[in-house]
Write an enzyme that holds these catalytic residues in place. Sequence first.
Site, short mmCIF file in Angstrom:
data_model
loop_
_atom_site.label_atom_id
_atom_site.label_comp_id
_atom_site.label_asym_id
_atom_site.label_seq_id
_atom_site.Cartn_x
_atom_site.Cartn_y
_atom_site.Cartn_z
N ASP A 284 1.18 -1.39 0.36
CA ASP A 284 0.00 -0.08 -0.16
C ASP A 284 1.26 0.77 -0.20
O ASP A 284 1.35 1.47 0.84
CB ASP A 284 -1.17 -0.25 1.23
CG ASP A 284 -1.56 -1.03 0.87
OD1 ASP A 284 -2.03 -1.87 0.61
OD2 ASP A 284 -3.08 -0.72 1.56
N LYS B 159 -7.14 3.04 -3.63
CA LYS B 159 -7.58 3.21 -2.22
C LYS B 159 -7.65 4.64 -1.68
O LYS B 159 -6.77 5.81 -2.16
CB LYS B 159 -6.53 2.70 -0.62
CG LYS B 159 -6.48 2.16 0.62
CD LYS B 159 -5.39 1.90 0.73
CE LYS B 159 -4.72 2.46 2.85
NZ LYS B 159 -4.38 1.19 3.32
N LYS C 239 -10.36 0.05 -2.35
CA LYS C 239 -10.13 0.04 -1.02
C LYS C 239 -10.30 0.76 -0.71
O LYS C 239 -9.51 1.94 -0.68
CB LYS C 239 -8.89 -0.53 -1.25
CG LYS C 239 -8.65 -1.13 0.79
CD LYS C 239 -7.24 -1.21 0.66
CE LYS C 239 -7.34 -1.32 2.55
NZ LYS C 239 -5.31 -1.74 2.65
#
Lengths: 298, 287
Positions: A135, A198, A234
């Site tokens: 991430d 995300k 996400k």
Amino acid sequence: MLPDFNQTVPIDQIGVEERVARFRTRSIKKESKLFALKLALRMVDLTTLEGMDSPGKVRQLCYKALYPHKIDPDIPRVAAICVYPNRVRLAVEILKGSGIHVASVATSFPSGMGTMESRIDEVKYAVDEGADEIDMVISRWAFLKGDYSYVFDEIAMIKEACGPAHLKVILETGELETYENVRKASDIAMYAGADFIKTSTGKISPAATMPVTLVMLYAIRDYYLKTGNKIGMKPAGGIRDAKTALHYLAMVKETLGADWLDPDLFRFGASSLANDLLMQIIKQKTGHYQSPDYFSIG
Amino acid sequence: MSNRLNVLKTCKLYIGGKFSRSESEHYFQAFDKKQKLLANLCRASRKDLRNAIQAARKVQADWGGRTAYNRGQILYRMAEMMEGRRDQFIAELECAAVSRRRAENETDAAIDRLVHYAGWTDKYSALFSSVNPVASPHFNFSIPEPTGVVGIAAPDDYPLVGLISLIAPVIAGGNTCVVLSSEKYGSVACTLAEVIHSSDVPGGVVNVLTGFRADLVPPLATHMDVNAVLSAADDPEQKKNIQENAHINVKRVHLYDGTDWMKDESQSPYYIMDFQEIKTTWHPVGT
């Protein structure tokens, strides 16, 4: 063929918010609810990203992922554990063979203010330790001053450093100010090689909101229609209860279709959500309202 | 002849310090003693009950953690607020149920009962704590602590003093509660909620639901986040239900049968102790 990122895709703010308000009125009942709760649980990235994450804390979280509920074997496991790079090896050891992914934040999370070399080294370190999902955070400072090619290039470089690991790109929408910027950052991330986009680090308020997520889902849809590639989504931070999670699922289904109702294409970045989902699943099965007293912390 | 329309009060539920309608939007009718329509009351649903229990849980640690002195002040403040509304309570009781004289007696008894328990808040603990002799180098002592979240089913007689007699000892002891009012006298419970609201009792410490007990007792008795249930409602079927379901998370259950709440004997620190848990501590001392 890359789009011109200096062009802005206009976003109808009122339209987005009204659409979201409709999703919030959805009520899913009985078997469908149980199905959706289990699906949501399978989509959770169980996360701990604190300066106080001792090995013991991470170990506890991993056990929570492995054994979500002491009695009911029918309850599914979460998708992944999300930790800092120096806790990856421990998580990988505990979760070996379980099918639970290990995600690591990297690239000078949460600010992204490290040097490019150190950020890339951090990614390589996390991948070497065994993380199969990374991430990353984008350089919001560059994005906000209009240096879109800087952001594009950094994502592309980090994607390369990831090797086989999946890359999730954190836009930190709480700092991007407008829906148009969220849309633009999403497009940049996807064209630069993101596997997932995300919303947030969870360190900035507001974190994930439904309108922001909807804007990103539209970006994913347009990208899919243009290129045929399915990018994952996400939302992270601020999603604490099962009811909100189900509203997100309704939104995903009706924006992108049933294909995205899959942990490979949709995740929740959360920590307390998992327990609320567990409590609602047990409530659905027993008919009794549950108490957090009877669910392990994690 | 005046053309003025009366402004009637909407009776609502009292959950987490807020007056709200039932999420189900269901209502039922309450009648006065001459069978005339008195009010439309909210018919609380399972979800209202769940919300009330959540609200009670949220503030329990804060309420239980306050000084006994402060809880006493707040209970006394409730009595003050009731005294200010004495005429209203008398009128409501007279309209709903009883003679003028009995209404006056009951209102006065209810106010006095609050004062009684306000006085006990900082005394019961000293009375029921103990220092225990043990055969080892330990200082061993036991103290009462609040049970937690208590569900209360109000009696159908004594609409006001009955209600107060159940709520006061429970909150005096640091518990929070969810009250299922009597079906017949829901309007009195609504007015009492207004008193509670205006008397420094933190939102969520007392939650008042009107509705049908048959809807609410089963989910209350099975709720895993309720620590104790107190029923003074004269309904054998519901009492059985409470006792059977309490085992799921080992709730403390107290059933008060046929108590005459007007009597002075119906108030005592033992009612506070019904919803206390005794904690014993072993503290090492030098030999």
